[in-house]
Write an enzyme that holds these catalytic residues in place. Structure first.
Site, PDB file in Angstrom:
ATOM      1  N   GLU A   2       0.835  -1.087  -0.009  1.00 22.96           N
ATOM      2  CA  GLU A   2      -0.063  -0.070  -0.030  1.00 22.96           C
ATOM      3  C   GLU A   2       1.028   1.312   0.112  1.00 22.96           C
ATOM      4  O   GLU A   2       1.962   1.360   0.666  1.00 22.96           O
ATOM      5  CB  GLU A   2      -1.082  -0.133   1.298  1.00 22.96           C
ATOM      6  CG  GLU A   2      -1.995   1.291   1.771  1.00 22.96           C
ATOM      7  CD  GLU A   2      -2.622   1.524   0.453  1.00 22.96           C
ATOM      8  OE1 GLU A   2      -3.304   0.929  -0.072  1.00 22.96           O
ATOM      9  OE2 GLU A   2      -2.571   2.782  -0.132  1.00 22.96           O
TER      10      GLU A   2
ATOM     11  N   ASP B  11      -7.598   1.319  -8.623  1.00 20.10           N
ATOM     12  CA  ASP B  11      -8.063   2.594  -9.551  1.00 20.10           C
ATOM     13  C   ASP B  11      -8.463   2.055 -11.023  1.00 20.10           C
ATOM     14  O   ASP B  11      -7.339   1.570 -11.463  1.00 20.10           O
ATOM     15  CB  ASP B  11      -7.048   3.533  -9.397  1.00 20.10           C
ATOM     16  CG  ASP B  11      -6.784   3.954  -7.689  1.00 20.10           C
ATOM     17  OD1 ASP B  11      -7.812   3.619  -6.971  1.00 20.10           O
ATOM     18  OD2 ASP B  11      -5.975   4.498  -7.483  1.00 20.10           O
TER      19      ASP B  11
ATOM     20  N   LYS C  34     -10.630   7.493 -17.497  1.00 18.79           N
ATOM     21  CA  LYS C  34     -10.453   8.739 -18.538  1.00 18.79           C
ATOM     22  C   LYS C  34      -9.416   8.137 -19.541  1.00 18.79           C
ATOM     23  O   LYS C  34      -8.381   7.649 -19.117  1.00 18.79           O
ATOM     24  CB  LYS C  34      -9.696   9.984 -17.997  1.00 18.79           C
ATOM     25  CG  LYS C  34     -10.950  10.987 -17.343  1.00 18.79           C
ATOM     26  CD  LYS C  34     -10.443  12.298 -17.192  1.00 18.79           C
ATOM     27  CE  LYS C  34     -11.290  12.881 -16.132  1.00 18.79           C
ATOM     28  NZ  LYS C  34     -10.924  14.147 -15.320  1.00 18.79           N
TER      29      LYS C  34
ATOM     30  N   ASP D 177     -15.168  -3.314  -9.984  1.00 19.01           N
ATOM     31  CA  ASP D 177     -16.591  -2.849 -10.407  1.00 19.01           C
ATOM     32  C   ASP D 177     -16.886  -2.226 -11.591  1.00 19.01           C
ATOM     33  O   ASP D 177     -18.001  -1.680 -11.994  1.00 19.01           O
ATOM     34  CB  ASP D 177     -17.116  -1.960  -9.357  1.00 19.01           C
ATOM     35  CG  ASP D 177     -16.542  -0.418  -9.269  1.00 19.01           C
ATOM     36  OD1 ASP D 177     -15.567  -0.453  -9.644  1.00 19.01           O
ATOM     37  OD2 ASP D 177     -17.187   0.523  -9.077  1.00 19.01           O
TER      38      ASP D 177
ATOM     39  N   GLU E  85     -24.063   0.200  -2.608  1.00 22.64           N
ATOM     40  CA  GLU E  85     -24.559   1.026  -3.363  1.00 22.64           C
ATOM     41  C   GLU E  85     -25.189   0.531  -4.728  1.00 22.64           C
ATOM     42  O   GLU E  85     -25.450   1.455  -5.624  1.00 22.64           O
ATOM     43  CB  GLU E  85     -23.358   2.068  -3.771  1.00 22.64           C
ATOM     44  CG  GLU E  85     -22.612   3.002  -2.928  1.00 22.64           C
ATOM     45  CD  GLU E  85     -21.476   3.665  -3.168  1.00 22.64           C
ATOM     46  OE1 GLU E  85     -21.052   3.607  -4.412  1.00 22.64           O
ATOM     47  OE2 GLU E  85     -20.796   3.820  -2.208  1.00 22.64           O
TER      48      GLU E  85
HETATM   49  C1  LIG Z   1      -9.750   1.675  -4.741  1.00 22.19           C
HETATM   50  S1  LIG Z   1      -8.703   1.299  -2.929  1.00 22.19           S
HETATM   51  C2  LIG Z   1      -8.958  -0.444  -2.952  1.00 22.19           C
HETATM   52  C3  LIG Z   1      -8.684  -0.842  -1.576  1.00 22.19           C
HETATM   53  C4  LIG Z   1      -8.543  -2.567  -1.289  1.00 22.19           C
HETATM   54  N1  LIG Z   1      -8.149  -3.539  -2.208  1.00 22.19           N
HETATM   55  C5  LIG Z   1      -9.925  -2.616  -1.251  1.00 22.19           C
HETATM   56  O1  LIG Z   1     -10.559  -3.377  -2.073  1.00 22.19           O
HETATM   57  O2  LIG Z   1     -10.699  -2.117  -0.206  1.00 22.19           O
HETATM   58  C6  LIG Z   1      -7.263   1.093  -3.991  1.00 22.19           C
HETATM   59  C7  LIG Z   1      -5.982   1.304  -3.018  1.00 22.19           C
HETATM   60  O3  LIG Z   1      -4.681   0.920  -3.505  1.00 22.19           O
HETATM   61  C8  LIG Z   1      -3.791   1.865  -3.341  1.00 22.19           C
HETATM   62  N2  LIG Z   1      -3.009   2.313  -4.574  1.00 22.19           N
HETATM   63  C9  LIG Z   1      -3.409   2.585  -5.517  1.00 22.19           C
HETATM   64  N3  LIG Z   1      -2.429   2.660  -6.602  1.00 22.19           N
HETATM   65  C10 LIG Z   1      -1.371   2.110  -5.927  1.00 22.19           C
HETATM   66  C11 LIG Z   1      -0.102   1.683  -6.228  1.00 22.19           C
HETATM   67  N4  LIG Z   1       0.426   2.123  -7.422  1.00 22.19           N
HETATM   68  N5  LIG Z   1       0.935   1.088  -5.443  1.00 22.19           N
HETATM   69  C12 LIG Z   1       0.262   1.139  -4.242  1.00 22.19           C
HETATM   70  N6  LIG Z   1      -0.876   1.134  -3.700  1.00 22.19           N
HETATM   71  C13 LIG Z   1      -1.906   1.717  -4.503  1.00 22.19           C
HETATM   72  C14 LIG Z   1      -4.731   3.168  -2.749  1.00 22.19           C
HETATM   73  O4  LIG Z   1      -3.880   3.913  -1.865  1.00 22.19           O
HETATM   74  C15 LIG Z   1      -5.677   2.578  -2.059  1.00 22.19           C
HETATM   75  O5  LIG Z   1      -5.497   2.352  -1.046  1.00 22.19           O
END
Ligand SMILES: C[S@@+](CC[C@H](N)C(=O)[O-])C[C@H]1O[C@@H](n2cnc3c(N)ncnc32)[C@H](O)[C@@H]1O
Length: 203
Positions: free
Chosen positions: A63, A113, A117, A149, A191
Site C-alpha cells: 500500500e 483504481d 479517462k 466494479d 451502493e
Molecule cells: C480503491 S482502493 C482499494 C483498496 C482495497 N483493495 C479494497 O478493495 O478495499 C485502492 C488502494 O490501492 C492503493 N493504491 C493505488 N495505487 C497504488 C499503487 N500504484 N501502489 C500501491 N498502492 C496503490 C490506494 O492507496 C488505495 O488504498
C-alpha cells in the site's frame, strides 16, 4: 548537512534494508509458508480476514498510503497475527523489481483504481509489462486474482490477459474458497454496484 530521518517501521511492517535489491520471502517472514500478496490493500479488511483464516500461509499487503499502512499494522498487532506484514511501496515496483521470481503463490489485485479517462489508461496496473512481472513472481501453478466494479476496466483486463497468453482462466464461483470482501467491495455493493473477477493460473 542535515541527515534525513529514517522512519521507524510499524509493528507488522516490512521495510527492506535496500529497495534496489530483490527480496526473498524468507526475509519477510521467518515461517516458511506460501506467500500471498495483496496489491493496494487499503484499510486491510480482506488481508486481515485472510491472515486470520489461513494461519498456515503468509500475507503481504502492499500500500502506498502511510495512514492506511499504519491502520492495517495496528489491527494486525491487536489480532496478534504472525503471518501478516505490510509494505509501504508502489505496487508495480514491488512486483516488477522487489519480489523474487517464483516466490508468490497468489497475488490479489482487488478494486484497483480504474483510471476511467482515456488519457489516464496508461496508469492502469493491468498492462503487458505488469502481467509479465506477475507471471514471473508467481510460483508454478500460482494464481493472479483480480476484481473490479468497472466494466470497461474488466474488459480491458480480459483483453490484456488474452494478448499476454500465458495464464489459464479458472472458474471462480463465490463459494470456491474462503475469500472475504474488501472494504471497497462492501461499500460499492451497498451502493448497488456489481463486481466482476478474473482468476488466472500461471501456465
Ligand atoms: C480503491 S482502493 C482499494 C483498496 C482495497 N483493495 C479494497 O478493495 O478495499 C485502492 C488502494 O490501492 C492503493 N493504491 C493505488 N495505487 C497504488 C499503487 N500504484 N501502489 C500501491 N498502492 C496503490 C490506494 O492507496 C488505495 O488504498
Amino acid at each position: 548537512m542535515t541527515k534525513p530521518i529514517a522512519r521507524v517501521p510499524e509493528s507488522h511492517e516490512f521495510m527492506p534494508t535496500d529497495y534496489f535489491r530483490q527480496v526473498d520471502k524468507a526475509e519477510i517472514f521467518p515461517a516458511d509458508q506460501a506467500l500471498e500478496v495483496d496489491l493496494g490493500c487499503g484499510d486491510g479488511s480482506f488481508l486481515l480476514g485472510m491472515a486470520e483464516h489461513y494461519p498456515d500461509r503468509n500475507f503481504l499487503g502492499v500500500e502506498r498510503l502511510l495512514g492506511r499502512v499504519r491502520k492495517v499494522c495496528k489491527r494486525a498487532h491487536r489480532l496478534k497475527l504472525q503471518n501478516l506484514r505490510t509494505l509501504r511501496l508502489e505496487s508495480r515496483y514491488t512486483v516488477e523489481w522487489l519480489l523474487a521470481p517464483g516466490s508468490v503463490s497468489r497475488l490479489h489485485l482487488l478494486c484497483p483504481d480504474p483510471w476511467p479517462k482515456i488519457r489516464h489508461h496508461r496508469r492502469r496496473l493491468v498492462q503487458q509489462d505488469f502481467l509479465k512481472a506477475v507471471h514471473a513472481v508467481l510460483e508454478p501453478g500460482g494464481e493472479f486474482l483480480f476484481k473490479t466494479d468497472h466494466d470497461e476496466y474488466f474488459e480491458w483486463a480480459q483483453e490484456k490477459v488474452a494478448e499476454f497468453g500465458r495464464f489459464e482462466s479458472l472458474d471462480w464461483p463465490e463459494d470456491a474458497f474462503f475469500y472475504p470482501k474488501t472494504d471497497f467491495q462492501i461499500q460499492w455493493e451497498a451502493e448497488g454496484k456489481r463486481l466482476q473477477g478474473l482468476r488466472l493460473r500461471k501456465v
